[in-house]
Scaffold this active site. Structure first.
Site, PDB file in Angstrom:
ATOM      1  CE  LYS A 126      -4.446   1.320   2.015  1.00  0.00           C
ATOM      2  NZ  LYS A 126      -5.383   1.133   3.135  1.00  0.00           N
ATOM      3  CD  GLU A 182     -19.116  -1.262   9.196  1.00  0.00           C
ATOM      4  OE1 GLU A 182     -18.277  -0.504   8.655  1.00  0.00           O
ATOM      5  OE2 GLU A 182     -19.447  -2.372   8.700  1.00  0.00           O
ATOM      6  NE  ARG A 201     -20.912  -1.479   5.444  1.00  0.00           N
ATOM      7  CZ  ARG A 201     -20.519  -2.474   4.656  1.00  0.00           C
ATOM      8  NH1 ARG A 201     -20.721  -3.715   5.018  1.00  0.00           N
ATOM      9  NH2 ARG A 201     -19.910  -2.220   3.509  1.00  0.00           N
TER      10      ARG A 201
END
Length: 636
Positions: free
Chosen positions: A281, A365, A393
């Site tokens: 990354k 979540e 969510r």
């Protein structure tokens, strides 16, 4: 330069392999330069340059579908699919989105923005093509190891194994979601590095078998059993294989030649396959490589050193972060929970100070909320910090697992209201309407740093679920009223002589001339106080007396108190950083209507999804800028 000449993946395929490294450098420079000006997702996009090139060189988009999970890593994809000329408008008003958008290009199949959806989307698309006679089309989904922590991804994997269609799942493993990945999934992926020998053996056998006449009959079955037996010896407890998927990898995600060879092979496999690749990354830009969490989603920054713009004043996130340290010192039963956004929510400081009471559950979540319900049942006081757009969510878990049993859980919803840059998928405008209708929960909207501190102290003493919401902005300057003691169900009345003493001196509010001028009351949620304050000062300078009532409580409400207050004004103007339908303004207008008070106007977000832009541009388009909020004498 190669990049300006690429208008479609067909142009990319004409570039010789020896020139691909130069193209990668061009792409990275373009991404870095654009994000430095506009803000955006940097580290994730720098990590998938070679992968995206390899995908577009092997597959035939848009005949084949390439689906990016979350799609915050789609910048190279956009540059290779005809959007180079518009790339400078990234995340700008009326410009291209930072995520995939169907209305931008035929190469974008879904409007994505939230994690863990790609496998289910891709599987459904592949099945639809199969059922409609388009079985020659391929579907590739690119999902990060962070998104794999979401339960929806596993539901898709399970169904993919059941349907056994040639869905190609590229698992981009960089040990990161927004923050470094934690938990057993991350450790599990690391253990799969032992499979290189099996993959080499398998491809050798496959190439040999393909040359044997009628190899798909009896001898093919024997070879298949042989491979499965060897796989059992070489790959221990491979989850993907157990679910009915083939597994390839891990591969170097920055080796284009190896990636292309692998993709050409896996597209021939008549069943779902996971291609596990390893990437870095932030690759190619040292500040992002060294601090990938910081450079996940960024505002404008200096390319030379990576230094970013900062708020001149304390932000609500910073205020919450500091308060949580204070609470943690005093209250040993408080625990912090987040879903792969420790830094974004400000809980990273709490995690370092109280690691034994901090939980990052990954992009999960729903689990975060139900896990909190377990902690609360056991006597802890969980503080669940999740962005407003992601709390959507877990509404069922809030209702079923927290509010029905009336557990003492505290929810902190960062980035409520208008969210700049990220567009429709990230606006935090639904939380008021979603949560106000749920029994047993209290909903608060702090207006400042001091008020946020008071609201959190109140939430700690409550015996039921409490949610606090605040925007992604700097806290306004403190006023004395903001530190007023909390009275349940009541807001904060800020009189004109407190926020604009020089302007309010012209009004004799208690004398014999008190009735000679019009009086306006703004009723607002805390996230829009700064805009309302500017509008109120404009009103005062125009000869319109104006006070502000900040709704500290959105639920419960002291309706009798509010109705009595409203009767003192000629005009009530509601200003809400939530959707108009089902919002607090709509409710309070009906409360006043039942009392015969009809002189009201409501300003809130319209019944539409809000596109990307700056906060100011989003508010202006919704009629919520201070210029739109201010009133003229003709409006009274």
């Amino acid at each position: 330069m190669f990049l300006p000449k690429i208008h479609s993946p067909d142009d990319l395929k004409k570039i010789s392999e020896k020139n691909l490294p130069a193209l990668c450098d061009e792409i990275r420079k373009k991404i870095i330069g654009t994000v430095a000006k506009n803000g955006g997702h940097l580290a994730s996009n720098l990590g998938v340059v070679e992968l995206t090139i390899a995908l577009h060189r092997v597959f035939d988009s848009p005949k084949d579908a390439i689906i990016f999970d979350v799609s915050h890593q789609c910048y190279t994809h956009k540059l290779l699919t005809g959007r180079y000329e518009k790339f400078g408008t990234l995340r700008k008003e009326s410009g291209i989105s930072g995520f995939t958008k169907k209305n931008e290009s035929e190469h974008d199949f879904f409007d994505n923005g939230h994690a863990s959806t790609s496998i289910s989307q891709g599987l459904g698309l592949l099945e639809a093509w199969s059922l409609t006679g388009q079985s020659d089309r391929k579907v590739v989904v690119v999902i990060g190891d962070g998104a794999l922590t979401g339960g929806l991804a596993f539901e898709g994997l399970s169904h993919a194994g059941q349907l056994s269609k040639n869905l190609i799942i590229v698992l981009n493993d960089n040990q990161m979601s927004i923050s470094p990945n934690t938990g057993s999934i991350s450790r599990y992926l690391s253990s799969l590095s032992m499979t290189r020998f099996y993959q080499k053996f398998r491809y050798t056998v496959d190439n040999f078998v393909e040359k044997i006449p009628n190899s798909k009959n009896h001898i093919g079955k024997i070879i298949f059993r042989l491979k499965r037996g060897l796989k059992g010896l070489v790959i221990r407890e491979n989850l993907f294989v157990d679910l009915g998927l083939e597994y390839v990898g891990p591969l170097d995600g920055h080796d284009i030649r190896q990636l292309e060879e692998t993709f050409r092979r896996v597209r021939k496999i008549p069943k779902p396959v996971v291609v596990h690749i390893m990437t870095k990354k932030g690759k190619g830009y040292s500040p992002a490589e060294n601090e990938p969490s910081i450079f996940h989603g960024v505002g404008p920054f200096q390319i030379s050193n990576g230094v970013m713009e900062k708020f001149d004043a304390t932000s609500f996130t910073e205020a919450f972060s500091r308060k949580m340290i204070e609470i943690g010192e005093k209250e040993p039963l408080v625990a912090g929970i987040t879903a792969a956004m420790a830094k974004g929510t400000g809980l990273d400081s709490f995690s370092r100070r109280f690691p034994e009471r901090f939980y990052d559950v990954g992009i999960a979540e729903e689990h975060a909320v139900t896990f909190a319900s377990g902690l609360a049942t056991g006597g802890m006081i969980p503080v669940v910090a999740i962005y407003s757009t992601f709390i959507q969510r877990s509404i069922d878990q809030i209702i079923h697992d927290v509010c029905i049993p009336k557990l003492h859980c505290i929810f902190v919803l960062d980035r409520s209201g208008a969210v700049p840059g990220d567009g429709e998928t990230h606006q935090g405008v639904f939380d008021i309407a979603l949560l106000r209708c749920v029994p047993n929960i209290e909903l608060l909207s702090p207006v400042s740093q001091n008020d946020l501190s008071l609201c959190l102290d109140y939430a700690l003493t409550a015996k039921n679920p409490v949610a606090l919401r605040y925007p992604k902005t700097a806290c306004p300057s403190e006023l004395p009223s903001f530190s007023r003691k909390i009275e349940k169900g009541r807001g904060i009345l800020v009189k004109a002589d407190e926020f604009a003493p020089n302007l309010s001196v012209q009004f004799d509010t208690d004398g014999e001339n008190a009735g000679s001028f019009k009086k306006v009351l703004y009723v607002t949620t805390g996230g829009l106080f700064s805009e309302v304050l500017k509008a109120a000062r404009v009103n005062l300078s125009s000869g319109i007396y104006t006070d502000i009532y900040s709704l500290r409580f959105l639920k419960p409400l002291d309706e009798k108190y509010f109705s009595a207050l409203a009767k003192n004004y000629d005009k009530i103007i509601f200003v809400e950083d939530g959707v108009a339908r089902g919002g607090i303004s709509e409710y309070l207008q009906n409360v006043l209507l039942s009392e015969g008070i009809t002189n009201t106007t409501s300003k809130a977000f319209p019944d539409t999804f809000l596109p990307h832009g700056t906060r100011e541009e989003i508010l202006d388009a919704a009629g919520l800028s201070f210029e739109n909020i201010a009133v003229g004498k003709d409006d009274l």
